[in-house]
Design a protein around this motif. Sequence first.
Motif, mmCIF file in Angstrom:
data_model
loop_
_atom_site.group_PDB
_atom_site.id
_atom_site.type_symbol
_atom_site.label_atom_id
_atom_site.label_comp_id
_atom_site.label_asym_id
_atom_site.label_seq_id
_atom_site.Cartn_x
_atom_site.Cartn_y
_atom_site.Cartn_z
ATOM 1 N N GLN A 1 0.812 -1.238 0.000
ATOM 2 C CA GLN A 1 0.000 0.000 0.000
ATOM 3 C C GLN A 1 0.839 1.279 0.000
ATOM 4 N N ARG A 2 2.098 1.159 -0.435
ATOM 5 C CA ARG A 2 2.914 2.367 -0.503
ATOM 6 C C ARG A 2 2.549 3.151 -1.752
ATOM 7 N N LYS A 3 2.919 4.430 -1.725
ATOM 8 C CA LYS A 3 2.653 5.308 -2.862
ATOM 9 C C LYS A 3 3.829 5.172 -3.833
ATOM 10 N N TRP A 4 3.571 5.212 -5.139
ATOM 11 C CA TRP A 4 4.667 5.214 -6.107
ATOM 12 C C TRP A 4 4.646 6.558 -6.828
ATOM 13 N N THR A 5 5.738 7.309 -6.719
ATOM 14 C CA THR A 5 5.806 8.652 -7.295
ATOM 15 C C THR A 5 6.194 8.563 -8.766
ATOM 16 N N SER A 6 5.322 9.084 -9.644
ATOM 17 C CA SER A 6 5.658 9.039 -11.080
ATOM 18 C C SER A 6 5.300 10.367 -11.742
ATOM 19 N N PRO A 7 6.187 11.371 -11.596
ATOM 20 C CA PRO A 7 5.900 12.684 -12.182
ATOM 21 C C PRO A 7 5.796 12.624 -13.706
ATOM 22 N N ARG A 8 5.098 13.585 -14.252
ATOM 23 C CA ARG A 8 4.761 13.577 -15.671
ATOM 24 C C ARG A 8 5.978 13.463 -16.604
ATOM 25 N N GLY A 9 5.893 12.471 -17.507
ATOM 26 C CA GLY A 9 6.844 12.376 -18.623
ATOM 27 C C GLY A 9 8.228 11.831 -18.307
ATOM 28 N N VAL A 10 8.561 11.651 -17.034
ATOM 29 C CA VAL A 10 9.952 11.289 -16.732
ATOM 30 C C VAL A 10 10.140 9.854 -16.222
ATOM 31 N N SER A 11 9.013 9.168 -15.934
ATOM 32 C CA SER A 11 9.203 7.778 -15.496
ATOM 33 C C SER A 11 8.513 6.829 -16.474
ATOM 34 N N LEU A 12 8.942 5.578 -16.435
ATOM 35 C CA LEU A 12 8.208 4.552 -17.198
ATOM 36 C C LEU A 12 7.245 3.901 -16.221
ATOM 37 N N ASN A 13 5.973 3.965 -16.542
ATOM 38 C CA ASN A 13 4.915 3.378 -15.718
ATOM 39 C C ASN A 13 4.244 2.314 -16.579
ATOM 40 N N VAL A 14 4.479 1.073 -16.252
ATOM 41 C CA VAL A 14 4.059 -0.014 -17.146
ATOM 42 C C VAL A 14 3.299 -1.081 -16.374
ATOM 43 N N THR A 15 2.185 -1.551 -16.935
ATOM 44 C CA THR A 15 1.558 -2.769 -16.400
ATOM 45 C C THR A 15 1.488 -3.805 -17.524
ATOM 46 N N PHE A 16 2.095 -4.967 -17.280
ATOM 47 C CA PHE A 16 1.965 -6.098 -18.202
ATOM 48 C C PHE A 16 0.798 -6.949 -17.707
ATOM 49 N N TYR A 17 -0.144 -7.198 -18.622
ATOM 50 C CA TYR A 17 -1.302 -8.030 -18.280
ATOM 51 C C TYR A 17 -1.289 -9.281 -19.153
ATOM 52 N N PHE A 18 -1.435 -10.445 -18.524
ATOM 53 C CA PHE A 18 -1.470 -11.696 -19.297
ATOM 54 C C PHE A 18 -2.078 -12.803 -18.437
ATOM 55 N N HIS A 19 -2.437 -13.879 -19.126
ATOM 56 C CA HIS A 19 -2.985 -15.051 -18.434
ATOM 57 C C HIS A 19 -1.919 -16.129 -18.330
ATOM 58 N N LEU A 20 -1.949 -16.874 -17.234
ATOM 59 C CA LEU A 20 -1.074 -18.042 -17.103
ATOM 60 C C LEU A 20 -1.922 -19.219 -16.632
ATOM 61 N N PRO A 21 -1.558 -20.443 -17.055
ATOM 62 C CA PRO A 21 -2.287 -21.599 -16.532
ATOM 63 C C PRO A 21 -2.107 -21.692 -15.017
ATOM 64 N N LYS A 22 -3.145 -22.145 -14.325
ATOM 65 C CA LYS A 22 -3.056 -22.246 -12.862
ATOM 66 C C LYS A 22 -1.926 -23.176 -12.422
ATOM 67 N N SER A 23 -1.578 -24.096 -13.327
ATOM 68 C CA SER A 23 -0.567 -25.096 -12.963
ATOM 69 C C SER A 23 0.867 -24.583 -13.162
#
Length: 245
Positions: A44-66
């Motif tokens: 629950q910490r805050k992540w500081t990402s000021p405009r234009g200077v950081s890379l803010n990325v979320t990779f979304y994908f599915h994986l088998p449960k196994s």
Amino acid sequence: MHEIHLDVIDSTQTYAKEHSQEFSKEGITCITAEEQTKGRGRYQRKWTSPRGVSLNVTFYFHLPKSTPHLISLAQIATLSLAKALLQEGLKPQIKWPNDLRLSEKKVSGILCETRMSSESVEMFLGVGINVNLSPEQVAQIDQPATSLLIETGKPWDKTKLLKKLQTQFSQDLELFKKKGFAPFHAQFEQLLAFKGQTIRCDDGKKVWVGILHSLTEEGQLKLLLPDQTLHTISSGDIQSEKRPL
Ligand code: BTN
């Protein structure tokens, strides 16, 4: 890779969770934003990402449960980024489990969230990189931090770095799906910060103090305790401990 680029958003992670039903179940969807107003970190910490200077990325994908060693997936992305930075001549260290450090200060963090669906696990892997933050911007962060700009004295092309990370992570993910953490173990351990040093690790239930010994085959942390036993930790937050054991 499917790409979604946003201008301002509260958090790419929150956006991905709210829109995941619109994304493909095949391959990786990569959500990026120029600015996050409520970037989220681990615990629950805050992540500081000021405009234009950081890379803010979320990779979304599915994986088998196994999928084996699922718990160490965030560490794979950490290593993918470490490899990209090594190729650029930098000397990143990994603060277990998934922070990257340069000159002993944090340059990147990863937040891994999952959601179980009936047949698979939905992964939301959030990567934050301090790319072109100035010393003044870095000073606003609530822990010792740095940026690629500060470390190298030159501005970085965020798009090129993102491409390198995407390529490396896609390759690493394919190998991880087949073989788990094992093929990554040696390099991950080699880049570990605080190896052989006394650390304190908060696993959410208890604070352990011991010497950072090594990693298990699955990427968990092995601590050598004062009574000379080895204790394995699957997730937690570590700090260097200045007092001797
Ligand atoms: C940490 O070090 O605690 C993890 C930081 C993760 C930050 C990234 S930035 C992109 C994605 N969106 C978020 O809100 N958080 C992650």
